[in-house]
Design a protein around this motif. Structure first.
Motif, short mmCIF file in Angstrom:
data_model
loop_
_atom_site.label_atom_id
_atom_site.label_comp_id
_atom_site.label_asym_id
_atom_site.label_seq_id
_atom_site.Cartn_x
_atom_site.Cartn_y
_atom_site.Cartn_z
N PHE A 272 10.26 6.77 -5.08
CA PHE A 272 10.18 5.38 -4.64
C PHE A 272 11.21 5.08 -3.56
O PHE A 272 10.89 4.50 -2.52
CB PHE A 272 10.38 4.46 -5.84
CG PHE A 272 10.60 3.02 -5.49
CD1 PHE A 272 9.56 2.23 -4.99
CD2 PHE A 272 11.85 2.43 -5.65
CE1 PHE A 272 9.76 0.90 -4.67
CE2 PHE A 272 12.06 1.10 -5.33
CZ PHE A 272 11.02 0.34 -4.83
N GLU A 273 12.45 5.49 -3.79
CA GLU A 273 13.50 5.22 -2.81
C GLU A 273 13.23 5.94 -1.49
O GLU A 273 13.50 5.40 -0.41
CB GLU A 273 14.85 5.63 -3.38
CG GLU A 273 15.30 4.72 -4.53
CD GLU A 273 16.61 5.17 -5.15
OE1 GLU A 273 16.98 6.36 -4.98
OE2 GLU A 273 17.27 4.33 -5.81
N GLU B 19 0.82 -1.21 0.00
CA GLU B 19 0.00 0.00 0.00
C GLU B 19 0.86 1.26 0.00
O GLU B 19 0.54 2.24 -0.69
CB GLU B 19 -0.91 -0.02 1.23
CG GLU B 19 -1.84 1.17 1.34
CD GLU B 19 -2.71 1.08 2.58
OE1 GLU B 19 -2.77 2.06 3.34
OE2 GLU B 19 -3.33 0.01 2.79
N ARG B 20 1.96 1.23 0.74
CA ARG B 20 2.86 2.38 0.81
C ARG B 20 3.63 2.61 -0.48
O ARG B 20 3.91 3.75 -0.86
CB ARG B 20 3.83 2.19 1.97
CG ARG B 20 3.24 2.40 3.34
CD ARG B 20 2.84 3.87 3.54
NE ARG B 20 2.42 4.14 4.89
CZ ARG B 20 3.24 4.50 5.87
NH1 ARG B 20 4.54 4.63 5.61
NH2 ARG B 20 2.78 4.73 7.08
N LEU B 21 4.04 1.53 -1.16
CA LEU B 21 4.96 1.64 -2.28
C LEU B 21 4.28 1.60 -3.64
O LEU B 21 4.84 2.09 -4.63
CB LEU B 21 6.00 0.52 -2.20
CG LEU B 21 6.86 0.51 -0.94
CD1 LEU B 21 7.81 -0.68 -0.96
CD2 LEU B 21 7.64 1.81 -0.79
N GLU B 22 3.09 1.05 -3.71
CA GLU B 22 2.41 0.90 -5.00
C GLU B 22 2.19 2.22 -5.73
O GLU B 22 2.27 2.26 -6.98
CB GLU B 22 1.08 0.17 -4.81
CG GLU B 22 0.54 -0.47 -6.07
CD GLU B 22 -0.50 -1.53 -5.77
OE1 GLU B 22 -0.61 -2.48 -6.56
OE2 GLU B 22 -1.19 -1.41 -4.74
N PRO B 23 1.93 3.33 -5.03
CA PRO B 23 1.75 4.59 -5.76
C PRO B 23 2.97 5.04 -6.56
O PRO B 23 2.84 5.86 -7.48
CB PRO B 23 1.44 5.60 -4.64
CG PRO B 23 0.86 4.78 -3.54
CD PRO B 23 1.61 3.48 -3.60
N PHE B 24 4.14 4.50 -6.23
CA PHE B 24 5.38 4.91 -6.91
C PHE B 24 5.85 3.88 -7.93
O PHE B 24 6.92 4.05 -8.53
CB PHE B 24 6.48 5.16 -5.87
CG PHE B 24 6.04 6.06 -4.76
CD1 PHE B 24 5.96 7.43 -4.96
CD2 PHE B 24 5.67 5.55 -3.53
CE1 PHE B 24 5.55 8.28 -3.95
CE2 PHE B 24 5.26 6.38 -2.51
CZ PHE B 24 5.19 7.75 -2.71
N ALA B 25 5.08 2.82 -8.12
CA ALA B 25 5.49 1.72 -8.99
C ALA B 25 4.52 1.57 -10.16
O ALA B 25 3.33 1.86 -10.05
CB ALA B 25 5.57 0.41 -8.21
N LEU C 157 8.20 -2.84 -10.22
CA LEU C 157 8.65 -2.24 -11.47
C LEU C 157 8.48 -0.74 -11.35
O LEU C 157 7.36 -0.25 -11.13
CB LEU C 157 7.84 -2.78 -12.65
CG LEU C 157 8.35 -2.43 -14.05
CD1 LEU C 157 9.68 -3.13 -14.31
CD2 LEU C 157 7.33 -2.80 -15.11
N VAL C 158 9.58 0.00 -11.46
CA VAL C 158 9.57 1.44 -11.19
C VAL C 158 10.07 2.19 -12.42
O VAL C 158 11.12 1.84 -12.97
CB VAL C 158 10.45 1.76 -9.97
CG1 VAL C 158 10.41 3.26 -9.66
CG2 VAL C 158 10.01 0.96 -8.75
#
Length: 249
Positions: free
Chosen positions: A213-214, A178-184, A204-205
């Motif tokens: 993302f980082e 949930e935290r990282l999906e917006p940046f991928a 995949l970014v």
């Protein structure tokens, strides 16, 4: 010496190879065979040279992951060998040309990363004991008891803790996603490889979102400090996100 052709990956035509690529099986060099809008990254391999050793696998991974850091790449699975360079053109690049071009377009500008998380086992078990009075009492009852006399109680304790760990792991993996999906561009959960694994996510970014993302990964690591140790690996070859062929591609 009679040689065959080992295939690492497919890239766009006229891509410049990174320096220092060491071929599988100790061949002379890693090279590119161009055909149309594509290039196959290859090296010679002695026909009587068996494949499958750890060194061969590591050499393959190093080549494809180095390529992935430099350009958009469609990695081949380890062990791909064809008769000769002509077969690379006829059987690979020519036969699948349109699909490969389309797949490279889908992945253009994107890189795969893999996020690993490991629990601090002492903290994890302590949190479970603190949250569940029944498990805590069972743990207290067997702590200093004869292991043989409390064999079945210890099995029951281990099973109860395992159920809690599975629930916590599922919740943590969902929270991280949930935290990282917006940046991928895409996310692919992977089965945890170790008993103390908290999560393993392939992401995949796009290069335009890489800094964000980082930062999100760093923020997650700070939030989980002392409970989960995160390790971000990449860019690596996008094995988890190879586009599926369609009738139109």
């Amino acid at each position: 010496m009679s040689t065959a052709t080992y295939i690492y990956a497919v890239v766009g035509a006229e891509v410049e190879l990174p320096e220092g690529l060491a071929p599988v099986g100790g061949g002379d060099e890693v090279a590119i065979i161009d055909h149309g809008r594509l290039g196959a990254v290859v090296s010679d391999l002695a026909r009587d040279r068996p494949l499958g050793g750890r060194d061969d696998l590591i050499a393959h991974e190093r080549v494809v992951n180095t390529l992935a850091r430099a350009t958009t790449v469609l990695p081949m699975r380890f062990g791909g060998v064809v008769e000769n360079d002509t077969a690379v053109v006829d059987e690979l690049l020519g036969h699948h040309h349109d699909y490969f071009v389309w797949a490279l377009e889908q992945l253009d500008g994107c890189r795969q990363f893999v996020l690993h998380g490991r629990y601090d086992q002492d903290e994890l078990v302590s949190s479970i004991l603190a949250a569940d009075a029944e498990i805590r009492e069972l743990s207290d009852s067997v702590r200093d008891a004869d292991p043989d006399a409390t064999y079945y109680e210890r099995i029951r304790l281990g099973e109860a803790i395992s159920v809690h760990v599975d629930r916590i792991r599922a919740a943590d993996a969902g929270f991280a996603r949930e935290r990282l999906e917006p940046f991928a561009v895409a996310v692919a959960p992977k089965d945890p490889a170790e008993e103390d694994s908290a999560l393993e996510l392939a992401l995949l970014v796009h290069r335009d979102r890489l800094a964000d993302f980082e930062q999100a990964v760093d923020a997650l690591g700070d939030e989980w400090d002392g409970r989960v140790r995160l390790r971000l690996i990449g860019p690596v070859a996008p094995y988890d996100f190879l586009p599926e062929p369609t009738g139109e591609s």
